[in-house]
Scaffold this motif. Sequence first.
Motif, PDB file in Angstrom:
ATOM      1  N   ALA A  92       8.757   3.694  21.612  1.00  0.00           N
ATOM      2  CA  ALA A  92       8.464   2.848  20.952  1.00  0.00           C
ATOM      3  C   ALA A  92       7.033   2.691  19.706  1.00  0.00           C
ATOM      4  O   ALA A  92       6.738   2.479  18.497  1.00  0.00           O
ATOM      5  CB  ALA A  92       7.901   1.386  21.185  1.00  0.00           C
ATOM      6  N   LEU A  93       6.109   3.791  20.554  1.00  0.00           N
ATOM      7  CA  LEU A  93       4.614   4.184  20.108  1.00  0.00           C
ATOM      8  C   LEU A  93       4.900   5.063  18.861  1.00  0.00           C
ATOM      9  O   LEU A  93       3.854   5.088  17.930  1.00  0.00           O
ATOM     10  CB  LEU A  93       3.271   4.452  21.084  1.00  0.00           C
ATOM     11  N   TYR A  94       5.459   5.778  18.974  1.00  0.00           N
ATOM     12  CA  TYR A  94       5.258   7.575  18.060  1.00  0.00           C
ATOM     13  C   TYR A  94       6.462   8.010  18.766  1.00  0.00           C
ATOM     14  O   TYR A  94       6.961   9.198  18.532  1.00  0.00           O
ATOM     15  CB  TYR A  94       4.318   8.430  18.382  1.00  0.00           C
ATOM     16  N   GLY A  95       7.722   6.948  18.561  1.00  0.00           N
ATOM     17  CA  GLY A  95       9.046   7.859  18.664  1.00  0.00           C
ATOM     18  C   GLY A  95       9.268   8.727  19.772  1.00  0.00           C
ATOM     19  O   GLY A  95      10.134   9.982  19.266  1.00  0.00           O
ATOM     20  N   ALA A  96       9.689   9.273  20.771  1.00  0.00           N
ATOM     21  CA  ALA A  96       9.502  10.206  21.852  1.00  0.00           C
ATOM     22  C   ALA A  96      10.647   9.851  22.188  1.00  0.00           C
ATOM     23  O   ALA A  96      11.338   8.532  22.277  1.00  0.00           O
ATOM     24  CB  ALA A  96       7.894   9.791  23.123  1.00  0.00           C
ATOM     25  N   GLU A  97      11.325  11.550  22.371  1.00  0.00           N
ATOM     26  CA  GLU A  97      12.686  11.262  22.862  1.00  0.00           C
ATOM     27  C   GLU A  97      13.132  11.515  24.290  1.00  0.00           C
ATOM     28  O   GLU A  97      11.871  12.040  24.742  1.00  0.00           O
ATOM     29  CB  GLU A  97      13.027  12.036  22.214  1.00  0.00           C
ATOM     30  N   TYR A  98      13.817  10.841  25.016  1.00  0.00           N
ATOM     31  CA  TYR A  98      14.062  11.477  26.143  1.00  0.00           C
ATOM     32  C   TYR A  98      15.312  11.541  26.786  1.00  0.00           C
ATOM     33  O   TYR A  98      15.878  11.537  25.630  1.00  0.00           O
ATOM     34  CB  TYR A  98      12.826  10.780  27.105  1.00  0.00           C
ATOM     35  N   THR A  99      15.706  12.273  28.529  1.00  0.00           N
ATOM     36  CA  THR A  99      16.559  12.387  28.564  1.00  0.00           C
ATOM     37  C   THR A  99      16.884  11.681  29.229  1.00  0.00           C
ATOM     38  O   THR A  99      16.301  11.419  30.147  1.00  0.00           O
ATOM     39  CB  THR A  99      16.722  13.913  29.567  1.00  0.00           C
ATOM     40  N   VAL A 100      18.940  11.187  30.013  1.00  0.00           N
ATOM     41  CA  VAL A 100      18.532  10.304  30.751  1.00  0.00           C
ATOM     42  C   VAL A 100      19.864  10.336  30.945  1.00  0.00           C
ATOM     43  O   VAL A 100      20.615  10.778  30.530  1.00  0.00           O
ATOM     44  CB  VAL A 100      18.611   8.881  29.780  1.00  0.00           C
ATOM     45  N   MET A 121       9.292  24.282  18.606  1.00  0.00           N
ATOM     46  CA  MET A 121       8.344  22.042  18.051  1.00  0.00           C
ATOM     47  C   MET A 121       9.049  21.357  18.912  1.00  0.00           C
ATOM     48  O   MET A 121      10.423  21.024  19.641  1.00  0.00           O
ATOM     49  CB  MET A 121       8.949  22.054  16.849  1.00  0.00           C
ATOM     50  N   SER A 122       7.324  20.451  19.858  1.00  0.00           N
ATOM     51  CA  SER A 122       8.201  19.626  19.967  1.00  0.00           C
ATOM     52  C   SER A 122       8.870  18.032  19.008  1.00  0.00           C
ATOM     53  O   SER A 122       9.346  18.859  17.606  1.00  0.00           O
ATOM     54  CB  SER A 122       6.542  17.909  20.200  1.00  0.00           C
ATOM     55  N   ARG A 123       9.700  17.288  19.731  1.00  0.00           N
ATOM     56  CA  ARG A 123      10.152  16.578  19.263  1.00  0.00           C
ATOM     57  C   ARG A 123      10.332  15.163  18.944  1.00  0.00           C
ATOM     58  O   ARG A 123       9.372  14.506  20.181  1.00  0.00           O
ATOM     59  CB  ARG A 123      12.572  16.839  19.916  1.00  0.00           C
ATOM     60  N   PHE A 124      10.462  14.537  17.895  1.00  0.00           N
ATOM     61  CA  PHE A 124       9.729  12.991  17.873  1.00  0.00           C
ATOM     62  C   PHE A 124      10.859  12.917  16.485  1.00  0.00           C
ATOM     63  O   PHE A 124      10.802  13.246  15.205  1.00  0.00           O
ATOM     64  CB  PHE A 124       8.352  13.718  16.994  1.00  0.00           C
ATOM     65  N   ALA A 125      11.487  11.466  16.677  1.00  0.00           N
ATOM     66  CA  ALA A 125      11.690  10.928  15.636  1.00  0.00           C
ATOM     67  C   ALA A 125      10.681  10.217  14.786  1.00  0.00           C
ATOM     68  O   ALA A 125       9.615  10.153  14.547  1.00  0.00           O
ATOM     69  CB  ALA A 125      12.168   9.641  16.363  1.00  0.00           C
ATOM     70  N   HIS A 126      11.452   9.686  13.343  1.00  0.00           N
ATOM     71  CA  HIS A 126      10.274   9.578  12.703  1.00  0.00           C
ATOM     72  C   HIS A 126       9.718   8.210  13.011  1.00  0.00           C
ATOM     73  O   HIS A 126       9.932   6.748  13.562  1.00  0.00           O
ATOM     74  CB  HIS A 126      10.526   8.822  11.240  1.00  0.00           C
ATOM     75  N   PRO A 127       8.270   7.967  12.988  1.00  0.00           N
ATOM     76  CA  PRO A 127       7.440   6.830  13.200  1.00  0.00           C
ATOM     77  C   PRO A 127       8.196   5.752  12.521  1.00  0.00           C
ATOM     78  O   PRO A 127       9.084   5.668  11.539  1.00  0.00           O
ATOM     79  CB  PRO A 127       6.076   7.064  12.365  1.00  0.00           C
TER      80      PRO A 127
END
Length: 460
Positions: A360-368, A1-7
């Motif tokens: 900010a738009l839809y809670g996308a997650e990233y690796t830094v 499943m794709s990973r998203f934070a809550h809106p």
Amino acid sequence: MSRFAHPAGDRHAEPPPHERPPLAPADLNRINPAIWPRTAGRADGALTIGGLDIRDLAREYGTPLYVLDEDDVRSRMRDYVTAFAGSDVHYAGKAFLCKEMVRWLQDEGLGLDVASGGELAVALSVGFPAERITLHGNNKSSAELRRALEVGVGHVVVDSYEEIARLGYFAAELGKRPKVMIRVTTGVEAHTHEFIATAHDDQKFGLSLSSGAAAEAVRRVLELPSLELVGLHSHIGSQIVDTAGFEVAARRLTALLVQIKEEHGVVLPELDLGGGYGIAYVEGDEALDVKTIADSLREIVRKVCTDAGLPVPRLTVEPGRAIVGTGGITLYEVGTVKDVEGLRTYVSIDGGMSDNVRTALYGAEYTVVLASRESDAAPMLSRVVGKHCESGDMIVRDCYLPADLVPGDLVAVAATGAYCRSLANNYNYLPKPAVVAVSDGRSRVIVRGETEDDLLRGQL
């Protein structure tokens, strides 16, 4: 499943730091090949891409900076063309488009989907064959439709009754007969964020299958001699990591193909199942393998059409993020490191939601990662934030970075090739960063960074 934070607005409780999985310092330096460009690695501690040290790129071009691995992007184009041999692969230009990107598409034999007159202009400006272009959009202007007809785009995907009538009128007026596909809302709920799920009935795209609107659109197109109906189109969403939704959509579209044959005696030769194939953004994310996608979709279409007694239509797919997403990174310089005791450390970088609004738009997650050096310091719970006057200005909401991070360090955010430069803006009058392509130890600007003069141009 794709990973998203809550809106935004649904603030969920985050586990305290002591409940998070422990990380070793070496984990912070790792460059996971599933997340980073294919040529990425480390040399002398620094992140390298395309054989180049990112510290050198930062010195030459400044930060923030979008870096695009040309070899990665071209190789993924070839992967799709090979896997979908006998079908059509159209790159979804909305993911990222510029003149050089169009040249790569032409070199590698892909088609192109555009969603506006501006995107069409980019393609035409470098001589991309119009017959390999498909025009999308839920509210195409009269000027956009006329331009598409005049240059002879390969397909127009119609999205409303009004557009069918308008396109038919312009085509008759100009003496053209464009190939038309009808965008069908199949009712398939993609398991993704609400803002990028596009096939449920309650949204702006397409014509509903369940309400009969799609069937009525077929009737209206077939009644217009200036339009040639060649197929159906469906797009169920973005960042999709399994093919189950595509199977349901294909079955529902096939039922409509049967209805069209029975009602009108017409067998449509094309079927476009869209794109939306997911990529990995953070550890544990799944990404669809291109061969798996191709084999699965072709078998789905073959089976459902054979079961329905229909000839198998020519399949079209529209990857965007899956081609360009992983090949791009964004490079930033750290400006401040602010420890909020008992909570986390806020790492402020010299960009923000103007160059990547997806978080900010839809809670996308990233690796830094810390990119300018390696570190053996302990991990610290961090939030990477931008410099904008906005509390929601975050690039990475929740991550670990080395505790010895200091101002002047460079950090890199992975998988920003898709929808970051495309959605870039000038909030707080920040100029949009340059896009630099790297390959085989060489770099070149393919989209110039903006200056203050650019920001003031056009103002009276």
